[in-house]
Scaffold this motif. Sequence first.
Motif, PDB file in Angstrom:
ATOM      1  N   GLY A  15       0.814  -1.213   0.000  1.00  0.00           N
ATOM      2  CA  GLY A  15       0.000   0.000   0.000  1.00  0.00           C
ATOM      3  C   GLY A  15       0.846   1.262   0.000  1.00  0.00           C
ATOM      4  O   GLY A  15       0.586   2.197  -0.758  1.00  0.00           O
ATOM      5  N   PHE A  16       1.881   1.310   0.865  1.00  0.00           N
ATOM      6  CA  PHE A  16       2.759   2.481   0.889  1.00  0.00           C
ATOM      7  C   PHE A  16       3.541   2.606  -0.409  1.00  0.00           C
ATOM      8  O   PHE A  16       3.729   3.708  -0.935  1.00  0.00           O
ATOM      9  N   SER A  17       3.993   1.483  -0.951  1.00  0.00           N
ATOM     10  CA  SER A  17       4.746   1.526  -2.207  1.00  0.00           C
ATOM     11  C   SER A  17       3.877   2.017  -3.356  1.00  0.00           C
ATOM     12  O   SER A  17       4.312   2.849  -4.159  1.00  0.00           O
ATOM     13  N   PHE A  18       2.665   1.496  -3.442  1.00  0.00           N
ATOM     14  CA  PHE A  18       1.746   1.909  -4.496  1.00  0.00           C
ATOM     15  C   PHE A  18       1.420   3.399  -4.374  1.00  0.00           C
ATOM     16  O   PHE A  18       1.391   4.125  -5.372  1.00  0.00           O
ATOM     17  N   ALA A  19       1.212   3.870  -3.150  1.00  0.00           N
ATOM     18  CA  ALA A  19       0.930   5.292  -2.925  1.00  0.00           C
ATOM     19  C   ALA A  19       2.126   6.146  -3.345  1.00  0.00           C
ATOM     20  O   ALA A  19       1.955   7.193  -3.980  1.00  0.00           O
ATOM     21  N   GLY A  20       3.317   5.702  -3.004  1.00  0.00           N
ATOM     22  CA  GLY A  20       4.516   6.441  -3.380  1.00  0.00           C
ATOM     23  C   GLY A  20       4.718   6.513  -4.878  1.00  0.00           C
ATOM     24  O   GLY A  20       5.094   7.555  -5.429  1.00  0.00           O
ATOM     25  N   VAL A  21       4.435   5.404  -5.564  1.00  0.00           N
ATOM     26  CA  VAL A  21       4.559   5.384  -7.026  1.00  0.00           C
ATOM     27  C   VAL A  21       3.545   6.336  -7.658  1.00  0.00           C
ATOM     28  O   VAL A  21       3.871   7.080  -8.584  1.00  0.00           O
ATOM     29  N   ALA A  50     -10.070  12.769  -9.560  1.00  0.00           N
ATOM     30  CA  ALA A  50      -9.081  12.860  -8.490  1.00  0.00           C
ATOM     31  C   ALA A  50      -9.412  11.949  -7.318  1.00  0.00           C
ATOM     32  O   ALA A  50      -8.519  11.568  -6.563  1.00  0.00           O
ATOM     33  N   VAL A  51     -10.675  11.573  -7.157  1.00  0.00           N
ATOM     34  CA  VAL A  51     -11.074  10.765  -5.999  1.00  0.00           C
ATOM     35  C   VAL A  51     -10.393   9.399  -5.975  1.00  0.00           C
ATOM     36  O   VAL A  51      -9.771   9.032  -4.978  1.00  0.00           O
ATOM     37  N   PRO A  52     -10.455   8.581  -7.046  1.00  0.00           N
ATOM     38  CA  PRO A  52      -9.774   7.281  -6.977  1.00  0.00           C
ATOM     39  C   PRO A  52      -8.261   7.424  -6.818  1.00  0.00           C
ATOM     40  O   PRO A  52      -7.621   6.616  -6.136  1.00  0.00           O
ATOM     41  N   PHE A  53      -7.695   8.458  -7.444  1.00  0.00           N
ATOM     42  CA  PHE A  53      -6.260   8.697  -7.277  1.00  0.00           C
ATOM     43  C   PHE A  53      -5.927   8.966  -5.813  1.00  0.00           C
ATOM     44  O   PHE A  53      -4.994   8.381  -5.261  1.00  0.00           O
ATOM     45  N   LEU A  54      -6.703   9.834  -5.181  1.00  0.00           N
ATOM     46  CA  LEU A  54      -6.426  10.190  -3.788  1.00  0.00           C
ATOM     47  C   LEU A  54      -6.720   9.040  -2.826  1.00  0.00           C
ATOM     48  O   LEU A  54      -6.100   8.959  -1.764  1.00  0.00           O
ATOM     49  N   VAL A  55      -7.642   8.169  -3.173  1.00  0.00           N
ATOM     50  CA  VAL A  55      -7.926   7.015  -2.302  1.00  0.00           C
ATOM     51  C   VAL A  55      -6.674   6.166  -2.137  1.00  0.00           C
ATOM     52  O   VAL A  55      -6.370   5.706  -1.032  1.00  0.00           O
ATOM     53  N   PHE A  56      -5.932   5.957  -3.213  1.00  0.00           N
ATOM     54  CA  PHE A  56      -4.742   5.122  -3.133  1.00  0.00           C
ATOM     55  C   PHE A  56      -3.475   5.907  -2.814  1.00  0.00           C
ATOM     56  O   PHE A  56      -2.508   5.343  -2.302  1.00  0.00           O
ATOM     57  N   ALA A  57      -3.447   7.197  -3.081  1.00  0.00           N
ATOM     58  CA  ALA A  57      -2.251   8.004  -2.825  1.00  0.00           C
ATOM     59  C   ALA A  57      -2.258   8.656  -1.445  1.00  0.00           C
ATOM     60  O   ALA A  57      -1.247   9.196  -1.006  1.00  0.00           O
ATOM     61  N   ALA A  58      -3.375   8.593  -0.733  1.00  0.00           N
ATOM     62  CA  ALA A  58      -3.523   9.296   0.543  1.00  0.00           C
ATOM     63  C   ALA A  58      -2.488   8.919   1.606  1.00  0.00           C
ATOM     64  O   ALA A  58      -2.005   9.818   2.301  1.00  0.00           O
ATOM     65  N   THR A  84       0.374   8.843  11.737  1.00  0.00           N
ATOM     66  CA  THR A  84       1.093   7.663  11.270  1.00  0.00           C
ATOM     67  C   THR A  84       0.222   6.416  11.348  1.00  0.00           C
ATOM     68  O   THR A  84       0.213   5.590  10.424  1.00  0.00           O
ATOM     69  N   VAL A  85      -0.531   6.270  12.422  1.00  0.00           N
ATOM     70  CA  VAL A  85      -1.427   5.120  12.566  1.00  0.00           C
ATOM     71  C   VAL A  85      -2.529   5.163  11.511  1.00  0.00           C
ATOM     72  O   VAL A  85      -2.849   4.139  10.881  1.00  0.00           O
ATOM     73  N   ILE A  86      -3.100   6.337  11.276  1.00  0.00           N
ATOM     74  CA  ILE A  86      -4.145   6.472  10.269  1.00  0.00           C
ATOM     75  C   ILE A  86      -3.598   6.149   8.882  1.00  0.00           C
ATOM     76  O   ILE A  86      -4.214   5.395   8.109  1.00  0.00           O
ATOM     77  N   ALA A  87      -2.434   6.691   8.539  1.00  0.00           N
ATOM     78  CA  ALA A  87      -1.835   6.418   7.232  1.00  0.00           C
ATOM     79  C   ALA A  87      -1.461   4.945   7.094  1.00  0.00           C
ATOM     80  O   ALA A  87      -1.621   4.360   6.017  1.00  0.00           O
ATOM     81  N   GLY A  88      -0.993   4.343   8.168  1.00  0.00           N
ATOM     82  CA  GLY A  88      -0.653   2.918   8.124  1.00  0.00           C
ATOM     83  C   GLY A  88      -1.864   2.038   7.905  1.00  0.00           C
ATOM     84  O   GLY A  88      -1.832   1.102   7.100  1.00  0.00           O
ATOM     85  N   PHE A  89      -2.943   2.326   8.608  1.00  0.00           N
ATOM     86  CA  PHE A  89      -4.161   1.542   8.432  1.00  0.00           C
ATOM     87  C   PHE A  89      -4.720   1.735   7.030  1.00  0.00           C
ATOM     88  O   PHE A  89      -5.128   0.771   6.373  1.00  0.00           O
ATOM     89  N   TRP A  90      -4.728   2.968   6.552  1.00  0.00           N
ATOM     90  CA  TRP A  90      -5.214   3.265   5.211  1.00  0.00           C
ATOM     91  C   TRP A  90      -4.358   2.529   4.173  1.00  0.00           C
ATOM     92  O   TRP A  90      -4.872   1.964   3.201  1.00  0.00           O
ATOM     93  N   SER A  91      -3.056   2.543   4.383  1.00  0.00           N
ATOM     94  CA  SER A  91      -2.150   1.865   3.473  1.00  0.00           C
ATOM     95  C   SER A  91      -2.391   0.358   3.475  1.00  0.00           C
ATOM     96  O   SER A  91      -2.372  -0.279   2.419  1.00  0.00           O
ATOM     97  N   MET A  92      -2.639  -0.202   4.647  1.00  0.00           N
ATOM     98  CA  MET A  92      -2.904  -1.637   4.731  1.00  0.00           C
ATOM     99  C   MET A  92      -4.191  -1.994   3.987  1.00  0.00           C
ATOM    100  O   MET A  92      -4.265  -3.004   3.291  1.00  0.00           O
ATOM    101  N   MET A  93      -5.202  -1.150   4.100  1.00  0.00           N
ATOM    102  CA  MET A  93      -6.464  -1.429   3.406  1.00  0.00           C
ATOM    103  C   MET A  93      -6.310  -1.290   1.889  1.00  0.00           C
ATOM    104  O   MET A  93      -6.816  -2.118   1.129  1.00  0.00           O
ATOM    105  N   SER A  94      -5.607  -0.275   1.433  1.00  0.00           N
ATOM    106  CA  SER A  94      -5.430  -0.124  -0.015  1.00  0.00           C
ATOM    107  C   SER A  94      -4.503  -1.209  -0.563  1.00  0.00           C
ATOM    108  O   SER A  94      -4.707  -1.694  -1.677  1.00  0.00           O
ATOM    109  N   GLY A  95      -3.510  -1.618   0.213  1.00  0.00           N
ATOM    110  CA  GLY A  95      -2.654  -2.726  -0.194  1.00  0.00           C
ATOM    111  C   GLY A  95      -3.412  -4.037  -0.260  1.00  0.00           C
ATOM    112  O   GLY A  95      -3.203  -4.847  -1.169  1.00  0.00           O
TER     113      GLY A  95
END
Length: 109
Positions: A15-21, A50-58, A84-95
């Motif tokens: 999730g973090f890698s995909f967001a970074g890319v 922009a919504v789907p982009f931001l869902v995965f890039a957030a 950090t916890v919010i971004a981590g959880f969001w990243s785990m869900m998008s991943g």
Amino acid sequence: MSAEALNSFFALCIGFSFAGVLVSGYQALASRPAGFGLLQEGITPRRFAAVPFLVFAAPFIIMRNTLRGSRIERRRFEFVMMATVIAGFWSMMSGTFFLMTLRAAGLPV
């Protein structure tokens, strides 16, 4: 380490890698950093795009803004930890969604 914990960690990393890319690609194409302000720019179809982009890039955007804000504005540790916890959880869900999509397409993951 259990299989479930390893799978969650793998989803977090993906999730973090995909967001970074996504954010790096946007910055390379648009010559400016991506942010949540994309929802307030342009005409309505652009906002919806922009919504789907931001869902995965957030997760990347949240962490970038949080780390920059902690240096510039001297934000408190609690705020940085909560973001950090919010971004981590969001990243785990998008991943997890990304991995499920790859599995549904028949690719070995």
